[in-house]
Scaffold this motif. Structure first.
Motif, PDB file in Angstrom:
ATOM      1  N   ALA A   1     -57.918  -8.164 -37.002  1.00 19.34           N
ATOM      2  CA  ALA A   1     -57.701  -8.515 -35.427  1.00 19.34           C
ATOM      3  C   ALA A   1     -57.514  -9.873 -34.827  1.00 19.34           C
ATOM      4  CB  ALA A   1     -59.295  -7.886 -34.874  1.00 19.34           C
TER       5      ALA A   1
ATOM      6  N   LEU B   1     -60.203  -3.045 -35.028  1.00 19.49           N
ATOM      7  CA  LEU B   1     -59.890  -3.415 -36.203  1.00 19.49           C
ATOM      8  C   LEU B   1     -60.557  -4.168 -37.178  1.00 19.49           C
ATOM      9  CD1 LEU B   1     -56.071  -4.441 -35.064  1.00 19.49           C
ATOM     10  CD2 LEU B   1     -56.649  -2.442 -36.000  1.00 19.49           C
TER      11      LEU B   1
ATOM     12  N   HIS C   1     -59.804  -6.660 -28.141  1.00 17.56           N
ATOM     13  CA  HIS C   1     -60.404  -6.363 -29.475  1.00 17.56           C
ATOM     14  C   HIS C   1     -61.612  -7.013 -29.568  1.00 17.56           C
ATOM     15  CE1 HIS C   1     -56.203  -5.297 -31.291  1.00 17.56           C
ATOM     16  NE2 HIS C   1     -55.883  -6.048 -30.157  1.00 17.56           N
TER      17      HIS C   1
ATOM     18  N   ILE D   1     -59.756 -11.096 -27.195  1.00 18.75           N
ATOM     19  CA  ILE D   1     -60.602 -11.045 -28.307  1.00 18.75           C
ATOM     20  C   ILE D   1     -61.978 -11.541 -28.092  1.00 18.75           C
ATOM     21  CG2 ILE D   1     -59.671 -12.955 -29.537  1.00 18.75           C
ATOM     22  CD1 ILE D   1     -60.185 -11.522 -32.315  1.00 18.75           C
TER      23      ILE D   1
ATOM     24  N   HIS E   1     -59.735  -2.201 -28.431  1.00 21.20           N
ATOM     25  CA  HIS E   1     -59.103  -1.900 -29.613  1.00 21.20           C
ATOM     26  C   HIS E   1     -60.265  -2.467 -30.576  1.00 21.20           C
ATOM     27  CE1 HIS E   1     -54.922  -0.744 -28.928  1.00 21.20           C
ATOM     28  NE2 HIS E   1     -55.209  -1.331 -27.696  1.00 21.20           N
TER      29      HIS E   1
END
Length: 256
Positions: free
Chosen positions: A87, A82, A43, A99, A80
């Protein structure tokens, strides 16, 4: 030949073939599992030059290091996007999700597994009219300070005693540089590389920067519940990239 004997042989042949087919399927499944790298979710957010979500050069300084480390460790990465606060919550509560870039600050310490530091991050106040030298001066001088929603900057200001009405959380789509130009915010508390990267693309006015108010390393991090093997594999990969000078070279692509 008696009918019973023929039937017995047919039954035995069918059983042997069934076993052979079952064994073949098992071998194919094992081979497939060995041959296909494990997919891991990463992320990121749009925070140039640290991370880009749509840039022909790549995913930014931290983004490129993270992707290269994941690939080098033998995994396949799936990126990804978000909203940043969501996230962080999502990654923290899941298993084996990655992340970056994530600042290692006290409020996050127990929510994540900290894999490896990628680069330090200095933060300062940016304004058009007043230069401050401390958090105390900033609290007295600025009525509204823009910070990314769910960012380390927001948590740092709250820890330093800024009032809720002084903190202006910037959602995705808000342009802090434009808000500063329009007078919607009095200052922008943000990472130094990101602010210096963004400002020249928005205005030619002189941007005043305070003394550095906070420094915290930016990490590649994982969910609180994270595979020990995944952590070790990625930690070794990041350190290998560092020793080879790859992180410095990636940095120079975006901030020559």
């Amino acid at each position: 030949m008696p009918e019973v004997t023929i039937m017995s042989r047919i039954t035995r042949v069918l059983k042997d073939r069934t076993k052979a087919l079952w064994l073949l399927c098992l071998l194919l499944a094992v081979d497939s599992a060995w041959g296909e790298p494990q997919v891991v979710e990463l992320h990121i957010l749009d925070a140039p030059p640290l991370t880009f979500t749509n840039d022909p050069r790549g995913h930014g300084i931290v983004g490129d290091v993270a992707v290269k480390a994941i690939t080098r460790a033998g995994y396949t990465v799936k990126i990804h996007l978000l909203p940043w606060a969501r996230a962080q919550k999502h990654v923290s509560e899941e298993h084996d999700f990655l992340i970056a870039p994530l600042s290692r600050i006290p409020g996050r310490e127990t929510r994540f597994t900290w894999i490896s530091s990628i680069m330090p991050m200095e933060r300062a106040f940016f304004s058009l009219d007043h230069k401050v030298d401390s958090f105390t001066q900033a609290k007295e001088r600025f009525r509204k300070v823009g910070v990314g929603l769910g960012s380390a900057q927001e948590e740092i200001l709250r820890t330093e005693g800024f009032r809720d009405d002084q903190i202006y959380p910037l959602a995705i789509g808000d342009n802090p540089a434009q808000l500063l130009l329009m007078g919607r915010i009095d200052a922008w508390f943000n990472g130094v590389p990101e602010s210096r990267y963004i400002w020249p693309k928005v205005s030619k006015r002189k941007l005043l920067m305070s003394s550095v108010g906070s420094t915290a390393d930016l990490y590649l991090a994982c969910s609180r519940q994270c595979s020990a093997k995944l952590v070790e594999d990625l930690r070794e990969a990041v350190e290998a990239l560092r020793k080879e000078g790859a992180i410095e070279r990636i940095h120079d692509v975006y901030l020559p």
